[in-house]
Design a protein around this motif. Structure first.
Motif, PDB file in Angstrom:
ATOM      1  N   VAL A 151      26.010   4.154 -16.735  1.00 35.68           N
ATOM      2  CA  VAL A 151      25.024   3.117 -17.045  1.00 35.68           C
ATOM      3  C   VAL A 151      23.969   3.196 -15.958  1.00 35.68           C
ATOM      4  O   VAL A 151      24.310   3.311 -14.784  1.00 35.68           O
ATOM      5  CB  VAL A 151      25.646   1.696 -17.025  1.00 35.68           C
ATOM      6  CG1 VAL A 151      24.653   0.683 -17.565  1.00 35.68           C
ATOM      7  CG2 VAL A 151      26.941   1.636 -17.805  1.00 35.68           C
ATOM      8  N   ASP A 153      20.825   1.856 -13.623  1.00 40.36           N
ATOM      9  CA  ASP A 153      20.312   0.614 -13.054  1.00 40.36           C
ATOM     10  C   ASP A 153      18.975   0.940 -12.396  1.00 40.36           C
ATOM     11  O   ASP A 153      18.902   1.853 -11.559  1.00 40.36           O
ATOM     12  CB  ASP A 153      21.303   0.081 -12.018  1.00 40.36           C
ATOM     13  CG  ASP A 153      20.712  -1.067 -11.229  1.00 40.36           C
ATOM     14  OD1 ASP A 153      20.150  -1.981 -11.855  1.00 40.36           O
ATOM     15  OD2 ASP A 153      20.784  -1.047  -9.990  1.00 40.36           O
ATOM     16  N   LEU A 159      26.363   2.280 -11.329  1.00 40.98           N
ATOM     17  CA  LEU A 159      27.133   1.444 -12.252  1.00 40.98           C
ATOM     18  C   LEU A 159      28.124   2.257 -13.082  1.00 40.98           C
ATOM     19  O   LEU A 159      28.888   1.697 -13.858  1.00 40.98           O
ATOM     20  CB  LEU A 159      26.195   0.688 -13.215  1.00 40.98           C
ATOM     21  CG  LEU A 159      25.226  -0.305 -12.563  1.00 40.98           C
ATOM     22  CD1 LEU A 159      24.312  -0.913 -13.614  1.00 40.98           C
ATOM     23  CD2 LEU A 159      25.981  -1.400 -11.844  1.00 40.98           C
ATOM     24  N   HIS A 182      33.637 -10.995 -21.408  1.00 43.63           N
ATOM     25  CA  HIS A 182      33.102  -9.655 -21.680  1.00 43.63           C
ATOM     26  C   HIS A 182      32.728  -9.481 -23.153  1.00 43.63           C
ATOM     27  O   HIS A 182      31.719  -8.862 -23.479  1.00 43.63           O
ATOM     28  CB  HIS A 182      34.123  -8.574 -21.296  1.00 43.63           C
ATOM     29  CG  HIS A 182      34.455  -8.559 -19.845  1.00 43.63           C
ATOM     30  ND1 HIS A 182      33.501  -8.433 -18.861  1.00 43.63           N
ATOM     31  CD2 HIS A 182      35.648  -8.670 -19.192  1.00 43.63           C
ATOM     32  CE1 HIS A 182      34.079  -8.463 -17.665  1.00 43.63           C
ATOM     33  NE2 HIS A 182      35.383  -8.605 -17.845  1.00 43.63           N
ATOM     34  N   ALA A 204      28.186  -6.243 -11.477  1.00 39.52           N
ATOM     35  CA  ALA A 204      27.948  -4.795 -11.577  1.00 39.52           C
ATOM     36  C   ALA A 204      29.182  -4.063 -12.105  1.00 39.52           C
ATOM     37  O   ALA A 204      29.085  -3.160 -12.939  1.00 39.52           O
ATOM     38  CB  ALA A 204      27.542  -4.235 -10.218  1.00 39.52           C
ATOM     39  N   THR A 207      29.597  -3.845 -15.964  1.00 40.96           N
ATOM     40  CA  THR A 207      28.533  -3.296 -16.811  1.00 40.96           C
ATOM     41  C   THR A 207      29.004  -2.113 -17.654  1.00 40.96           C
ATOM     42  O   THR A 207      28.667  -2.001 -18.829  1.00 40.96           O
ATOM     43  CB  THR A 207      27.319  -2.910 -15.944  1.00 40.96           C
ATOM     44  OG1 THR A 207      26.995  -4.033 -15.131  1.00 40.96           O
ATOM     45  CG2 THR A 207      26.127  -2.566 -16.796  1.00 40.96           C
ATOM     46  N   HIS A 210      30.942  -3.315 -20.528  1.00 44.45           N
ATOM     47  CA  HIS A 210      30.062  -3.844 -21.574  1.00 44.45           C
ATOM     48  C   HIS A 210      29.481  -2.692 -22.404  1.00 44.45           C
ATOM     49  O   HIS A 210      29.332  -2.820 -23.621  1.00 44.45           O
ATOM     50  CB  HIS A 210      28.948  -4.698 -20.961  1.00 44.45           C
ATOM     51  CG  HIS A 210      29.473  -5.935 -20.280  1.00 44.45           C
ATOM     52  ND1 HIS A 210      28.682  -6.805 -19.604  1.00 44.45           N
ATOM     53  CD2 HIS A 210      30.729  -6.423 -20.183  1.00 44.45           C
ATOM     54  CE1 HIS A 210      29.430  -7.791 -19.115  1.00 44.45           C
ATOM     55  NE2 HIS A 210      30.672  -7.567 -19.441  1.00 44.45           N
ATOM     56  N   THR A 221      22.831  -0.792 -26.096  1.00 44.89           N
ATOM     57  CA  THR A 221      23.036  -1.189 -24.701  1.00 44.89           C
ATOM     58  C   THR A 221      21.684  -1.536 -24.089  1.00 44.89           C
ATOM     59  O   THR A 221      20.790  -0.699 -24.071  1.00 44.89           O
ATOM     60  CB  THR A 221      23.690  -0.049 -23.897  1.00 44.89           C
ATOM     61  OG1 THR A 221      24.999   0.186 -24.417  1.00 44.89           O
ATOM     62  CG2 THR A 221      23.801  -0.385 -22.423  1.00 44.89           C
TER      63      THR A 221
END
Ligand code: GLU
Length: 223
Positions: A151, A153, A159, A182, A204, A207, A210, A221
């Motif tokens: 992911v 950032d 992340l 979540h 963090a 993430t 998620h 996302t």
């Protein structure tokens, strides 16, 4: 290009503390500086911690800081959407009932990336009852696949994570019947059309998880 959507999603469980107000200010500045829509969502599904008074105080504190928003939602009113997500995950065979206590999980002794204890997977091979997840009684967990999730950032924070190895299968429905954070946050961000998330660094480590849930539910996302 369609308009970006940003949000601030506090949990109204007490007075707004400086960290909450800082996160709100940064999310608001991010939204306003790019002409995005800015939404306020009260994440009040934890009925053991959240109160309407705290939600009203939170809004008053945000207004005191000079913030405004273009739309408002209340997470506890989204139960149908949260249950629809559980239906989908159950249909895919991704959910299982879990009766482990906190002390059993702690005894396994592996720290999780979020500072809690990694779920060791004791109930992983259990299946839902024929009658469906609503009849399972107790907590439900999501069976994660092994593997790394990346992911990005914009602030440069790393992340990327292996959620199964670093957190273990997450609870998506709590034993007291409440939807877990979540799942709710992912469903609600999708429902609200959120395209950018600015939030505290304390989240963090959630993430990547998620990101997994977004893939499993077939939603985008956010940045
Ligand atoms: N409701 C969460 C909290 O107050 C934040 C949710 C989020 O920004 O994703 O910690």
């Amino acid at each position: 290009m369609s308009q970006e959507v940003c949000r601030f999603a506090p949990t109204p469980s007490g007075p707004a503390h400086p960290g909450t107000l800082l996160a709100a200010l940064l999310a608001w500045l991010d939204a306003r500086s790019r002409g995005a829509r800015f939404l306020l969502r009260m994440e009040d599904i934890d009925h053991t911690r959240c109160t309407q008074e705290a939600a009203a105080e939170m809004k008053a504190a945000l207004r005191w800081l000079g913030l405004d928003w273009d739309g408002e939602s209340v997470q506890s009113q989204r139960r149908n959407d949260h249950e629809a997500a559980l239906d989908r995950l159950a249909q895919e065979g991704a959910l299982y009932p879990c009766g482990c206590t906190r002390s059993e999980i702690r005894r396994a002794g592996t720290r999780a990336a979020d500072g809690g204890w990694r779920y060791p997977g004791c109930c992983r091979t259990r299946t839902l009852p024929e009658a469906g997840w609503r009849r399972a009684g107790g907590a439900l967990r999501l069976r994660l696949e092994p593997g790394r999730v990346e992911v990005s950032d914009e602030g440069g924070l790393e992340l990327g994570q292996e959620p199964l190895a670093e957190l273990g299968d997450p609870v998506v429905l709590r034993a007291d019947g409440a939807i877990a954070y979540h799942l709710a946050v992912v469903v609600d961000d999708a429902k609200d059309g959120v395209t950018r998330v600015v939030r505290g660094r304390d989240l963090a480590s959630a993430t990547a998880l998620h990101g997994v849930l977004q893939q499993r539910l077939g939603v985008a996302t956010p940045s």
